[in-house]
Design an enzyme around this catalytic site. Structure first.
Site, PDB file in Angstrom:
ATOM      1  N   GLU A 501      -0.045  14.380   5.667  1.00  0.00           N
ATOM      2  CA  GLU A 501      -0.834  15.024   4.583  1.00  0.00           C
ATOM      3  C   GLU A 501      -1.005  14.585   3.393  1.00  0.00           C
ATOM      4  O   GLU A 501      -1.747  13.774   2.814  1.00  0.00           O
ATOM      5  CB  GLU A 501      -0.456  16.362   4.580  1.00  0.00           C
ATOM      6  CG  GLU A 501      -1.436  17.375   3.716  1.00  0.00           C
ATOM      7  CD  GLU A 501      -1.635  18.658   4.339  1.00  0.00           C
ATOM      8  OE1 GLU A 501      -1.072  19.026   5.488  1.00  0.00           O
ATOM      9  OE2 GLU A 501      -2.232  19.502   3.788  1.00  0.00           O
ATOM     10  N   GLU A 765       7.721  24.825   2.604  1.00  0.00           N
ATOM     11  CA  GLU A 765       6.235  25.388   2.493  1.00  0.00           C
ATOM     12  C   GLU A 765       6.392  26.987   2.931  1.00  0.00           C
ATOM     13  O   GLU A 765       5.361  27.566   2.233  1.00  0.00           O
ATOM     14  CB  GLU A 765       5.540  24.469   3.522  1.00  0.00           C
ATOM     15  CG  GLU A 765       4.230  24.744   3.763  1.00  0.00           C
ATOM     16  CD  GLU A 765       3.506  23.952   4.659  1.00  0.00           C
ATOM     17  OE1 GLU A 765       4.052  23.394   5.669  1.00  0.00           O
ATOM     18  OE2 GLU A 765       2.208  23.812   4.498  1.00  0.00           O
TER      19      GLU A 765
END
Ligand code: RAM
Length: 917
Positions: A501, A765
């Site tokens: 990502e 996260e």
């Protein structure tokens, strides 16, 4: 060359375009700035004078005087607020060194001078003469038949990195040599066997279709009389490698094979000037790097290495072919404005554990004790040629102590060394990076901790902030927040450094920005990224969700994501006092607001919401229309304020009026007459209160309800990305710093300290990335190194230590020193602002609270001295009413409020907690 603190007011910390002594300035009117220090209370600048001289190429590098007439002289400027000027002298010439000086005169008439320098770049396309060159791709198609350790990788169609070289002869060593270089791909340049410059992953990630950054390296010391070799290795990088979560590689985003563009300029003592540029005379060959990919990893086959290839007296025959010229287009070249990625620190291996023998040989697990972005450097001895050493990277371990990599998704993050015939090899990948704490090394019979090192990579942003306090858990949190920033400021602000990502997600950047700006001077870094944000904007005005824009990610910005195009410039302007953040972005900000308005004429933002991520990853959902409309109001309001700052009165009025209407609509639609906000979630109240969307008369009710919700949750936090950074500041502003502390120091899930108690060294996260009951969250989306939830960092400085900026202030001209001790016994923070050093520190003992504050020259501060007895406050031993430079301006429950001028202050007061029975 900066001034040193003296007995008087003095400038120091000189910057050009927010950088210390930069090379390669292409900005025609660069910002020249300085910071101030003074040992004297109440000291302030009265006026300044800046002079700039062009310095001849042959002047010694540290020449302390300019030659002849200045190219610019501001004359004496009476401006007590100024700590910067924009260059407005004779047009700057390309490739020219400039020396500049600032003389600052204090209110008492004493003058102090400091000097610095900068050098221009090529100042635009016409000056370039190099061609884009590449290896003839015929022999590169895919790597050779896969071997052990690369089985998965060979399927990806990766291609070898290539080498390029050319020789040149010069009659004398130059007095100055500069290399202007960029690539479509990643480059590493070498001159006569030595590395040119120290930029990593250069030229960095931009949308290469719109803009390609070049760098300037001072290589004077590397060029000698006689034969020289200029050489390069080129790899795929973001240009032609894997990027983001797009499963396609080559050509999917930008191009299929890397290309180099470079010019080496030599200036000689006799005034002569030579240029060695990339062109068809270069020779190229595939390198021993069988492949190098940011996500997949890098493989070096040292059996293929040819020593001396980058030095003179090497016959580039075998396999070396003429370079292919692919074009001469210079139109997209721009000078890098951000500090480059560098190898900034080395982490020793904490432990090396032998895991046993498996496929590929013996396995060892290395723990660096810290999650970070970078790579390893491994020294291996006595390997027989062809031995393969495979290094895998991961952030966590499985229960059985083996490496956990499921959360990397398709990022193999695997580096491979194939030994050649040397007795010792030092292996360090050049064109990849990984997010990891652990490395698993397979193929070495033994591994000594001294032979493996973690190399930390990130943009070399100067660290400006520091924080410490009496709770070691909170200190560890602060360090984890910094490591989150370090791991994700890699060319662009990324969401995470480990999985497939690593994108420049706009909301992540926007929510973390206030913390980022205190930790480090990120002005230049974000100036670079904002070019990408603007460049990615649609013709209709929509900002994107990620910048650089990426196929595979929905383009149109979601609420809170697209809004970063407004919030980021505004915050940078406030933090650094540089109006150009607004000038360069105002049109784009207006276009964004117009875009949302055009599609939502009734002022409730429900159409064109992109992939609406709402309050991303929140444990409880906040109504989507509320989230969106709150951001619509916020962006419109800030756009109006930006227009006001720039004197664009029409726009200021237009957006100001619109912001008022959106506020009204928000209140009608989402706030009850009793002050309840729709959804009744923490984030609903946080957005509404932080963005000023609750009608004044019911603010206390809304604030009270927010406090109830926080209390009912534990006290605990239930926000996602959009609410998280607002929680502590808003609770504090609502008069409930006790609840902000309760959130900060909570140890059960969800909280900031829970991960730290479970091995985290960076911010996760997700609140529940790992829980005792369930173990790891689903691997499909579970990064252990995302900075977004670390946005509480701002309140550590501002709330816990009390180091902040007053609401209307920019560039730290007016400070707000408002410490919130909670149940801690001490805390301190320091921040190197654009104006000079700000410090706060407090301790409490035996019923007394001591507060030390430093305010830079020319600034003032409102100080809230925490106390249960405002009448008993002293400063430097005298009752505060009679203290020099201190003016009492009022009281509030638990504090005495003073205004102070610049200088150092030592307050003592009765500890407010001592007053509580
Ligand atoms: C995730 C990213 C990022 C977030 C988006 C919406 O995949 O990691 O943090 O902004 O989704």
């Amino acid at each position: 060359m900066t001034g040193h603190p003296t007995a008087t007011l003095a400038p120091h910390g000189l910057r050009c375009e927010h950088l210390a002594e930069p090379l390669g300035i292409d900005e025609p009117a660069p910002l020249l700035s300085w910071r101030l220090s003074s040992p004297r209370r109440g000291d302030a600048p009265a006026r300044h004078r800046v002079r700039v001289w062009a310095v001849p190429a042959d002047a010694p590098a540290d020449a302390s005087t300019g030659a002849g007439e200045p190219v610019w002289d501001t004359g004496e400027v009476s401006d007590a607020a100024a700590v910067s000027v924009r260059y407005a002298g004779a047009p700057l010439r390309p490739r020219t060194r400039y020396r500049w000086e600032v003389a600052v005169t204090a209110v008492d008439g004493a003058t102090a001078v400091a000097g610095s320098r900068f050098e221009t770049g090529l100042l635009g396309p016409p000056a370039w003469r190099a061609s884009w060159i590449t290896h003839d791709t015929g022999d590169l198609d895919v790597v050779d038949a896969p071997e052990e350790g690369e089985l998965a990788l060979a399927d990806h169609g990766l291609q070898p990195a290539v080498r390029l070289r050319r020789t040149f002869t010069t009659s004398a060593a130059p007095v100055r040599a500069r290399l202007y270089v960029t690539a479509r791909g990643l480059y590493e340049m070498r001159l006569n066997g030595r590395r040119a410059g120290d930029a990593e992953l250069a030229p960095g990630w931009t949308d290469y279709r719109d803009r390609i950054d070049y760098q300037v390296h001072d290589v004077t010391a590397l060029v000698g009389a006689g034969e020289n070799v200029l050489a390069a290795t080129l790899a795929d990088g973001w240009w032609s490698g894997y990027a983001g979560f797009d499963p396609r590689r080559s050509g999917a985003h930008y191009g299929a094979f890397p290309q180099l563009l470079a010019e080496l300029h030599l200036d000689h003592a006799d005034g002569g000037h030579e240029v060695i540029a990339t062109d068809g005379t270069w020779r190229t060959r595939r390198s021993p790097v069988r492949y190098a990919d940011l996500l997949k990893g890098e493989c070096h086959d040292l059996r293929r290495d040819t020593t001396g290839w980058d030095r003179p007296a090497f016959a580039a025959a075998d396999g070396w072919r003429p370079a292919q010229v692919t074009g001469t287009d210079h139109g997209l070249l721009t000078a890098s404005v951000a500090p480059p990625v560098r190898a900034v620190e080395e982490l020793p291996a904490r432990t090396v554990t032998r895991l046993g023998t498996g496929t590929g040989g013996d396995r060892h697990l290395v723990d660096f004790g810290q999650n970070f972005a970078g790579r390893v450097r491994l020294t291996a001895r006595g390997l027989t040629p062809g031995t393969r050493v495979v290094i895998r990277h991961g952030e966590a371990l499985n229960d059985d102590g083996t490496l956990y990599t499921d959360n990397l998704r398709t990022a193999d993050a695997t580096d491979v060394l194939i030994a050649g015939d040397g007795p010792e090899v030092v292996f360090e990948p050049r064109f990849t990076y990984h997010g990891f704490r652990y490395a698993e090394v397979t193929g070495l019979p033994a591994l000594d901790a001294a032979d493996i090192t973690g190399v930390v990579l990130h943009n070399d942003i100067p660290w400006t902030g520091d924080f410490a306090c009496s709770d070691p858990d909170v200190e560890r949190l602060y360090q984890a927040i910094r490591w989150g920033q370090r791991s994700n400021f890699v060319s662009v602000p990324t969401d995470c450094p480990q999985r497939d990502e690593r994108l420049g997600w706009l909301a992540d950047a926007q929510v973390f920005l206030p913390t980022a700006c205190l930790n480090a001077d990120v002005a230049a870094f974000f100036a670079g990224w904002l070019r990408e944000v603007r460049g990615a904007q649609s013709p209709g005005g929509a900002f994107t969700n990620v910048a650089p824009r990426m196929t595979g990610v929905a383009d149109e910005g979601a609420p809170g994501w697209g809004d970063a195009g407004v919030l980021v410039p505004w915050h940078l302007y406030r933090a650094y006092g540089d109006e150009r953040f607004l000038e360069r972005n105002l049109d784009a900000m207006c276009a964004w607001v117009d875009h949302v308005h055009r599609h939502n004429p009734d002022l409730v933002w429900r159409h064109r919401v992109g992939p609406h991520f709402a309050d991303w990853l929140a444990p409880e959902p906040t109504p989507r229309e509320l989230v969106a409309t709150a951001y619509f109001a916020r962006s419109t309001d800030l756009t109006a304020r930006a227009a006001e700052v720039l004197g664009r009165q029409d726009a200021a009025r237009r957006y100001g009026t619109l912001a008022g209407h959106i506020r009204k609509t928000f209140a009608e639609r989402f706030v009850t007459p009793g002050g309840r906000v729709a959804g009744d979630t923490q984030t609903a109240y946080l957005l509404a209160l932080a963005f000023g969307l609750v009608p004044d008369d019911v603010v206390p009710h809304a604030a009270g309800r927010l406090a109830e919700l926080v209390e009912a949750a534990g006290p605990g936090i239930t926000t996602g990305f959009l609410g998280v950074g607002l929680a502590a500041p808003v609770l504090d502003d609502c008069g409930r710093p006790d609840l902000a502390h309760a959130l900060l120091r909570r140890t059960g899930p969800p909280s900031w300290l829970y991960p730290l108690r479970h091995g985290a060294t960076t911010i996760w996260e997700r609140w529940d990335g790992y829980t005792e009951e369930r173990g790891f969250q689903a691997a499909a989306m579970n990064s252990f190194n995302h900075y977004a939830l670390g946005s509480i960092g701002e309140w550590l400085y501002q709330g816990v230590a009390g180091l902040g900026q007053a609401p209307g202030s920019t560039g730290y001209r007016e400070l707000l020193i408002r410490p919130r001790p909670g149940a801690l016994t001490w805390a301190r923070a320091a921040y190197e602002s654009v104006r000079g050093t700000v410090r706060t520190g407090w301790t409490r003992a035996d019923g007394e609270l001591r507060l030390e504050v430093s305010v830079p020259p020319g600034a003032t501060a409102i100080v809230h001295v925490p106390t249960g007895d405002p009448g008993g406050v002293h400063e430097s031993g005298v009752p505060v009413a009679g203290a020099d430079g201190v003016q009492i301006i009022g009281t509030e429950p638990g504090a005495l409020l003073c205004r102070v001028a610049s200088g150092d202050y030592r307050f003592t007061a009765e500890d407010p907690s001592a007053a509580v029975p």
